[in-house]
Structures are given as C-alpha cells and as structure tokens.
Design a protein around this motif. Structure first.
Motif, mmCIF file in Angstrom:
data_model
loop_
_atom_site.group_PDB
_atom_site.id
_atom_site.type_symbol
_atom_site.label_atom_id
_atom_site.label_comp_id
_atom_site.label_asym_id
_atom_site.label_seq_id
_atom_site.Cartn_x
_atom_site.Cartn_y
_atom_site.Cartn_z
ATOM 1 N N CYS A 152 4.253 4.268 6.356
ATOM 2 C CA CYS A 152 3.848 4.717 4.809
ATOM 3 C C CYS A 152 3.592 3.323 4.189
ATOM 4 O O CYS A 152 4.193 2.457 4.313
ATOM 5 N N ALA A 172 2.485 1.739 0.566
ATOM 6 C CA ALA A 172 2.392 1.823 -0.902
ATOM 7 C C ALA A 172 1.242 0.916 -1.588
ATOM 8 O O ALA A 172 1.516 -0.331 -1.230
ATOM 9 N N SER A 230 -0.048 7.104 2.883
ATOM 10 C CA SER A 230 -0.588 6.006 1.602
ATOM 11 C C SER A 230 0.111 6.791 0.240
ATOM 12 O O SER A 230 0.102 7.949 0.069
ATOM 13 N N ARG A 231 0.833 5.744 -0.541
ATOM 14 C CA ARG A 231 1.569 6.273 -1.677
ATOM 15 C C ARG A 231 0.631 5.263 -2.705
ATOM 16 O O ARG A 231 0.929 4.121 -2.608
ATOM 17 N N LEU A 235 9.890 0.498 -4.884
ATOM 18 C CA LEU A 235 9.356 0.712 -3.728
ATOM 19 C C LEU A 235 10.142 -0.123 -2.482
ATOM 20 O O LEU A 235 10.264 0.501 -1.521
ATOM 21 N N ASP A 253 12.945 2.000 -1.504
ATOM 22 C CA ASP A 253 12.704 3.424 -0.925
ATOM 23 C C ASP A 253 12.492 3.409 0.511
ATOM 24 O O ASP A 253 11.664 2.949 1.171
ATOM 25 N N VAL A 261 8.966 4.065 2.274
ATOM 26 C CA VAL A 261 7.873 3.272 1.989
ATOM 27 C C VAL A 261 8.098 2.405 3.039
ATOM 28 O O VAL A 261 9.334 1.544 3.142
ATOM 29 N N ILE A 277 4.130 -2.546 1.411
ATOM 30 C CA ILE A 277 3.744 -2.542 0.099
ATOM 31 C C ILE A 277 2.706 -3.556 -0.028
ATOM 32 O O ILE A 277 2.512 -4.669 0.554
ATOM 33 N N LYS A 314 8.735 -5.499 4.235
ATOM 34 C CA LYS A 314 7.717 -4.749 3.776
ATOM 35 C C LYS A 314 6.593 -5.383 3.150
ATOM 36 O O LYS A 314 5.715 -4.554 2.674
ATOM 37 N N THR A 370 1.402 -2.898 8.734
ATOM 38 C CA THR A 370 2.137 -1.562 8.381
ATOM 39 C C THR A 370 2.800 -0.783 9.558
ATOM 40 O O THR A 370 4.033 -0.357 9.242
#
Length: 288
Positions: free
Chosen positions: A30, A32, A60-61, A81, A84, A87, A90, A113, A266
């Motif tokens: 995921c 973000a 994707s967020r 984030l 989280d 996720v 970022i 991240k 990612t």
C-alpha cells in the motif's frame, strides 16, 4: 534513450512481486500519497501514480489536504501514516507551498516507508552504499543508464542542479559507480566549459531548454531530468541530439523510470515490513 519500455518491465516485475507479497501475507502493498492544495500539475502526477499502482496490484490511499494546511498539521498527518501498519510507503507530493517547512514534512516519513527517498536517512544510505531507498528520479536515471549499458566507471559526469531530491542524491549514486562527479549550479562559473568536458551530462535545473547542443561534448550521454510546461525539458533536444551519443526525450525518458522506481520500492518496503521475501528486490543503488 527510451524510458517507457524499461519502465514497463520494472513495473511488470513489481506487479509479480506484489502478488507474491499478497499471497504470502494476505496484504497487498500500500502506497499513501499526500497532496497539499490543488496545483494542477501535482494533481495530475498523483492521479497518474495512483493509476500505475492499481495496474501493478499496489493499493493506494490518497490524503488530500487544503492549501491552507500548515507544517504542524502536515507533519501530524504523515506521522500517523508512518505509524499505520497497513501503509507500507509514503509519497508527499512536492512542492507543498512556501508557507510549509518541506524538510520537516519529509523527515516525518518513517525511513522504512520512505519509498520516494526524500529523508536525510535515505540520503545517507545512498551516500554510504547502505540499504535504503533511492530518491526515485535519481534511482530511475541510474536504472536507465544500466539498461543502456552505460559504463560509468572513470567517466566524468556533470550534474547540473543540486536539489536535495534530485541533483545531490544522483551525484552520490554516480559516485558510487566510480564516476567522477562535478556538481554545477547557479554560481558555477563558465558552465558550458564543464558540460563540454563531461561524458555524462544530467540537466536538473527546471529551466526550459537551458542546455544547448554546443554545451555538449560529441558522443556524450545526456539525461534530461527537467519537465517544464508544454512537455519541454531542460535540454534543447533538437540541437543536443545532433551531438549526443545517447539522449533522453521529454516526455518518455526519465519520467516513466521515476514512477517505475517508486512502485518497485513500494513493493520492497511492503516485503520488508511484512517479513516476506519476493524475488527480484530492487536495491540497485547499493555502491557494490
């Protein structure tokens, strides 16, 4: 130097690895994305990156914040984030506005991240050849040079631009591959004399058609990392292409490789955080 075809291969590999992560853990990687304001170019970039995520099996967020958002609120959003567990990567779309401390916002991203490679931890990793994530455009450029079998060892590379997320990290990645690197910037005296001596020239200044053909050594490799309104790069392609041995177009050169690097990193971030080991990891910026 076409970036579309090699980028497609990287994304296809990332999609395969994302599927493996999902199979092993029950979670899809995921990413973000955080966007402050409604700058048309930034909105387009984020939309394009989210579309590429979907095609690669990456969730994707999107977090859209008003243009009035301040540094503290943005830092709090990114910190949430970072904590989280759903996720894994970022991306803070930049620029974020002159009223925001962009560096403070970047540093709120947890290093594991930081798939866009914008934190000081990531820069240190690039500089010392440690595990970490490359800044995506520099990482994509190195991957593109590798795809075209450009031997960097002993070559003189002139990097025109010294931004914290493009020029400076790219110089570190080239240096790690035994290139001799010259950083050029707004205070450089007689810039053309330096670029004419370089085997590899990277333009990253954000000024349309800034480098001309007579600034280029015959046979040199020219990387145009600029993108200006009207799909115009930082290099005057028409004149430079008559002298360069290899040259990237705008669009279709560096841009696709940037997005491909983001997606691949990612997936790597998700694999590391979830404790699985998909094939074809992407630590291509290691010095060794």
């Amino acid at each position: 130097m076409d970036g579309i075809a090699p980028a497609r291969r990287i994304i296809d590999q990332a999609a395969q690895r994302a599927a493996t992560v999902n199979e092993q853990t029950g979670q899809a990687p995921c990413l973000a994305t955080v966007l402050v304001g409604e700058d048309p170019a930034s909105v387009t970039y984020v939309r394009m990156k989210r579309a590429r995520c979907e095609k690669a099996g990456i969730r994707s967020r999107h977090v859209a914040l008003p243009a009035t958002t301040g540094t503290a609120e943005l830092v709090d959003t990114i910190s949430a984030l970072s904590h989280d567990p759903e996720v894994h990567g970022i991306l803070l779309q930049h620029p974020v506005g002159p009223h925001i401390d962009e560096r403070a916002a970047f540093e709120a991203i947890a290093p594991e991240k930081d798939v866009d490679g914008v934190t000081t931890r990531s820069f240190a990793a690039m500089s010392f050849g440690l595990n970490g994530f490359a800044s995506c455009t520099p990482g994509g450029i190195v991957r593109l040079l590798e795809h075209y079998d450009v031997d960097l060892a002993g070559k003189h590379a002139a990097v025109v631009g010294r931004s914290a997320i493009l020029g400076k990290p790219l110089g570190m990645l080239l240096l790690a591959r035994n290139a001799t690197v010259t950083y050029c910037h707004s205070h450089t005296i007689d810039l053309p004399s330096i670029t004419r001596d370089a085997d590899i020239v990277v333009a990253a200044v954000g000024r349309p058609r800034f480098l001309l053909g007579d600034h280029i050594k015959p046979g040199a490799v020219v990387i145009d990392a600029g993108y200006n309104p009207g799909n115009i790069g930082d290099v005057d392609f028409e004149s430079a292409s008559r002298r360069a041995g290899l040259i990237t177009p705008v669009p279709g050169g560096v841009g696709p490789m940037t997005i491909a690097t983001l997606l691949a990193q990612t997936v790597d971030a998700a694999a590391q955080q979830l404790g699985c080991t998909p094939d074809e990891s992407f630590p291509h910026f290691r010095s060794n």
